[in-house]
Design a protein around this motif. Sequence first.
Motif, PDB file in Angstrom:
ATOM      1  N   ILE A   4       0.804  -1.401   0.283  1.00 23.63           N
ATOM      2  CA  ILE A   4      -0.312   0.324   0.148  1.00 23.63           C
ATOM      3  C   ILE A   4       0.926   1.270   0.176  1.00 23.63           C
ATOM      4  CG2 ILE A   4      -1.681   1.453   1.566  1.00 23.63           C
ATOM      5  CD1 ILE A   4      -3.163  -1.096   1.978  1.00 23.63           C
ATOM      6  N   THR A   5       0.551   2.504  -0.654  1.00 25.73           N
ATOM      7  CA  THR A   5       1.680   3.386  -1.093  1.00 25.73           C
ATOM      8  C   THR A   5       0.012   4.424  -0.107  1.00 25.73           C
ATOM      9  OG1 THR A   5       2.946   2.537  -2.501  1.00 25.73           O
ATOM     10  CG2 THR A   5       2.961   5.143  -2.451  1.00 25.73           C
ATOM     11  N   ILE A   6       0.597   5.099   0.373  1.00 26.98           N
ATOM     12  CA  ILE A   6       0.181   6.861   1.216  1.00 26.98           C
ATOM     13  C   ILE A   6       0.795   7.955   0.109  1.00 26.98           C
ATOM     14  CG2 ILE A   6      -0.946   7.919   2.646  1.00 26.98           C
ATOM     15  CD1 ILE A   6      -0.515   5.266   4.311  1.00 26.98           C
ATOM     16  N   HIS A   7      -0.236   8.365  -0.261  1.00 27.88           N
ATOM     17  CA  HIS A   7       0.171   9.778  -1.221  1.00 27.88           C
ATOM     18  C   HIS A   7       0.262  10.328  -0.389  1.00 27.88           C
ATOM     19  CE1 HIS A   7       1.768   7.691  -4.759  1.00 27.88           C
ATOM     20  NE2 HIS A   7       0.635   7.263  -5.184  1.00 27.88           N
ATOM     21  N   GLN A   8       0.814  12.188  -0.270  1.00 32.00           N
ATOM     22  CA  GLN A   8       0.692  13.310   0.284  1.00 32.00           C
ATOM     23  C   GLN A   8       0.746  13.212   1.946  1.00 32.00           C
ATOM     24  OE1 GLN A   8      -2.193  14.826  -2.619  1.00 32.00           O
ATOM     25  NE2 GLN A   8      -0.955  15.302  -4.241  1.00 32.00           N
ATOM     26  N   LEU A   9       0.815  11.706   2.896  1.00 29.43           N
ATOM     27  CA  LEU A   9       0.890  12.005   3.707  1.00 29.43           C
ATOM     28  C   LEU A   9       1.306  13.503   4.058  1.00 29.43           C
ATOM     29  CD1 LEU A   9      -0.314  10.637   5.986  1.00 29.43           C
ATOM     30  CD2 LEU A   9       2.177   9.578   6.268  1.00 29.43           C
ATOM     31  N   GLU A  10       0.317  14.136   5.605  1.00 38.61           N
ATOM     32  CA  GLU A  10       1.017  15.143   5.758  1.00 38.61           C
ATOM     33  C   GLU A  10       2.515  15.688   6.971  1.00 38.61           C
ATOM     34  OE1 GLU A  10      -1.854  13.929   6.025  1.00 38.61           O
ATOM     35  OE2 GLU A  10      -3.205  15.615   5.477  1.00 38.61           O
ATOM     36  N   PRO A  11       3.782  16.411   6.317  1.00 42.82           N
ATOM     37  CA  PRO A  11       4.892  16.456   7.373  1.00 42.82           C
ATOM     38  C   PRO A  11       4.477  15.993   8.665  1.00 42.82           C
ATOM     39  CG  PRO A  11       4.541  17.987   5.980  1.00 42.82           C
ATOM     40  CD  PRO A  11       3.170  17.546   6.106  1.00 42.82           C
ATOM     41  N   ASP A  12       3.375  16.278   9.361  1.00 41.17           N
ATOM     42  CA  ASP A  12       2.984  15.810  10.674  1.00 41.17           C
ATOM     43  C   ASP A  12       3.087  15.292  11.353  1.00 41.17           C
ATOM     44  OD1 ASP A  12       0.427  16.743  10.166  1.00 41.17           O
ATOM     45  OD2 ASP A  12      -0.697  17.242  11.876  1.00 41.17           O
ATOM     46  N   ILE A  13       1.698  14.016  10.247  1.00 43.72           N
ATOM     47  CA  ILE A  13       1.324  12.928  10.628  1.00 43.72           C
ATOM     48  C   ILE A  13       3.061  12.289  10.120  1.00 43.72           C
ATOM     49  CG2 ILE A  13       0.007  10.808   9.787  1.00 43.72           C
ATOM     50  CD1 ILE A  13      -2.050  13.410  10.934  1.00 43.72           C
ATOM     51  N   THR A  14       3.876  12.196   9.060  1.00 45.26           N
ATOM     52  CA  THR A  14       4.749  11.565   9.567  1.00 45.26           C
ATOM     53  C   THR A  14       5.539  11.866  10.728  1.00 45.26           C
ATOM     54  OG1 THR A  14       4.368  11.630   7.277  1.00 45.26           O
ATOM     55  CG2 THR A  14       7.094  10.907   7.747  1.00 45.26           C
ATOM     56  N   LYS A  15       5.531  13.084  10.851  1.00 43.06           N
ATOM     57  CA  LYS A  15       6.308  12.907  12.537  1.00 43.06           C
ATOM     58  C   LYS A  15       6.620  12.277  13.452  1.00 43.06           C
ATOM     59  CE  LYS A  15       9.886  15.701  14.578  1.00 43.06           C
ATOM     60  NZ  LYS A  15      11.043  15.048  14.377  1.00 43.06           N
ATOM     61  N   LEU A  16       4.877  11.857  13.882  1.00 37.39           N
ATOM     62  CA  LEU A  16       4.178  11.547  14.687  1.00 37.39           C
ATOM     63  C   LEU A  16       4.297   9.680  14.521  1.00 37.39           C
ATOM     64  CD1 LEU A  16       0.871  13.419  15.301  1.00 37.39           C
ATOM     65  CD2 LEU A  16       2.920  13.547  16.724  1.00 37.39           C
ATOM     66  N   LEU A  17       4.185   9.882  13.193  1.00 39.42           N
ATOM     67  CA  LEU A  17       4.584   7.956  13.112  1.00 39.42           C
ATOM     68  C   LEU A  17       5.493   7.791  13.517  1.00 39.42           C
ATOM     69  CD1 LEU A  17       2.648   7.058   9.598  1.00 39.42           C
ATOM     70  CD2 LEU A  17       1.806   5.787  12.471  1.00 39.42           C
ATOM     71  N   GLU A  18       6.466   8.829  12.978  1.00 39.03           N
ATOM     72  CA  GLU A  18       8.450   8.208  13.596  1.00 39.03           C
ATOM     73  C   GLU A  18       8.638   7.857  14.685  1.00 39.03           C
ATOM     74  OE1 GLU A  18      10.426  11.422  11.677  1.00 39.03           O
ATOM     75  OE2 GLU A  18      10.547  10.500   9.214  1.00 39.03           O
ATOM     76  N   GLN A  19       7.409   9.028  15.577  1.00 31.75           N
ATOM     77  CA  GLN A  19       8.305   9.268  17.079  1.00 31.75           C
ATOM     78  C   GLN A  19       7.311   7.978  18.054  1.00 31.75           C
ATOM     79  OE1 GLN A  19       6.207  12.962  18.098  1.00 31.75           O
ATOM     80  NE2 GLN A  19       8.112  14.324  17.298  1.00 31.75           N
ATOM     81  N   ARG A  20       6.182   8.269  17.301  1.00 31.89           N
ATOM     82  CA  ARG A  20       5.652   6.254  18.072  1.00 31.89           C
ATOM     83  C   ARG A  20       5.805   5.321  18.101  1.00 31.89           C
ATOM     84  NH1 ARG A  20      -0.643   5.473  17.845  1.00 31.89           N
ATOM     85  NH2 ARG A  20      -0.830   3.293  18.497  1.00 31.89           N
ATOM     86  N   ALA A  21       7.105   4.967  17.017  1.00 38.30           N
ATOM     87  CA  ALA A  21       7.498   4.281  16.178  1.00 38.30           C
ATOM     88  C   ALA A  21       8.732   3.615  16.999  1.00 38.30           C
ATOM     89  CB  ALA A  21       7.954   3.861  15.246  1.00 38.30           C
ATOM     90  N   ALA A  22       9.846   4.991  17.230  1.00 39.76           N
ATOM     91  CA  ALA A  22      10.573   5.027  18.081  1.00 39.76           C
ATOM     92  C   ALA A  22      10.225   4.888  19.815  1.00 39.76           C
ATOM     93  CB  ALA A  22      11.536   6.059  17.674  1.00 39.76           C
ATOM     94  N   GLN A  23       9.611   5.045  20.405  1.00 37.18           N
ATOM     95  CA  GLN A  23       8.798   4.456  20.984  1.00 37.18           C
ATOM     96  C   GLN A  23       8.931   3.208  21.054  1.00 37.18           C
ATOM     97  OE1 GLN A  23       5.635   7.506  21.761  1.00 37.18           O
ATOM     98  NE2 GLN A  23       6.296   8.685  22.226  1.00 37.18           N
ATOM     99  N   HIS A  24       8.145   3.025  20.181  1.00 37.65           N
ATOM    100  CA  HIS A  24       7.994   0.920  20.215  1.00 37.65           C
ATOM    101  C   HIS A  24       8.734   0.552  20.239  1.00 37.65           C
ATOM    102  CE1 HIS A  24       3.514   3.374  20.440  1.00 37.65           C
ATOM    103  NE2 HIS A  24       4.113   2.348  21.794  1.00 37.65           N
ATOM    104  N   GLY A  25      10.140   1.160  19.630  1.00 32.94           N
ATOM    105  CA  GLY A  25      11.347   0.258  19.098  1.00 32.94           C
ATOM    106  C   GLY A  25      11.005  -0.365  17.922  1.00 32.94           C
ATOM    107  N   HIS A  26       9.564   0.437  17.042  1.00 30.20           N
ATOM    108  CA  HIS A  26       9.421  -0.519  15.453  1.00 30.20           C
ATOM    109  C   HIS A  26      10.541   0.645  14.284  1.00 30.20           C
ATOM    110  CE1 HIS A  26       5.562  -2.044  17.826  1.00 30.20           C
ATOM    111  NE2 HIS A  26       6.475  -2.586  18.034  1.00 30.20           N
ATOM    112  N   THR A  27      10.202   0.099  12.912  1.00 27.24           N
ATOM    113  CA  THR A  27      10.241   1.156  12.117  1.00 27.24           C
ATOM    114  C   THR A  27       8.569   1.463  11.832  1.00 27.24           C
ATOM    115  OG1 THR A  27       9.127  -1.086  10.569  1.00 27.24           O
ATOM    116  CG2 THR A  27      11.560  -0.642  10.832  1.00 27.24           C
ATOM    117  N   ILE A  28       8.962   2.472  11.179  1.00 27.93           N
ATOM    118  CA  ILE A  28       7.443   2.797  10.628  1.00 27.93           C
ATOM    119  C   ILE A  28       6.659   2.208   9.929  1.00 27.93           C
ATOM    120  CG2 ILE A  28       6.376   4.978   9.048  1.00 27.93           C
ATOM    121  CD1 ILE A  28       8.854   6.867   9.837  1.00 27.93           C
ATOM    122  N   GLU A  29       7.054   1.293   8.925  1.00 24.82           N
ATOM    123  CA  GLU A  29       6.483   0.249   8.875  1.00 24.82           C
ATOM    124  C   GLU A  29       5.123  -1.274   9.254  1.00 24.82           C
ATOM    125  OE1 GLU A  29       6.313  -3.512   5.297  1.00 24.82           O
ATOM    126  OE2 GLU A  29       8.120  -2.531   5.371  1.00 24.82           O
ATOM    127  N   ALA A  30       6.920  -1.624  10.461  1.00 25.01           N
ATOM    128  CA  ALA A  30       6.078  -2.364  11.699  1.00 25.01           C
ATOM    129  C   ALA A  30       4.719  -1.202  12.483  1.00 25.01           C
ATOM    130  CB  ALA A  30       7.147  -2.974  13.130  1.00 25.01           C
TER     131      ALA A  30
END
Length: 68
Positions: A4-30
């Motif tokens: 699945i490809t998600i186009h035009q994801l807002e930068p703030d959502i991307t940042k939140l996903l990165e932060q959440r993934a880091a908190q859980h020790g996951h990649t963004i995909e995981a």
Amino acid sequence: MSNITIHQLEPDITKLLEQRAAQHGHTIEAEIKAILKSVLVPEPNLVEAIEKHFANLGDFDLPEITRE
């Protein structure tokens, strides 16, 4: 499994996903997979499972236990 490809994801959502993934020790995909699974796959309801398991016994009363 599909891609699945998600186009035009807002930068703030991307940042939140990165932060959440880091908190859980996951990649963004995981992390995205975990989020989707938590929303789409229902958790088993323990009360319903117990009721279903004992449904064939019918109704009955338990004796009252007195405290000493």
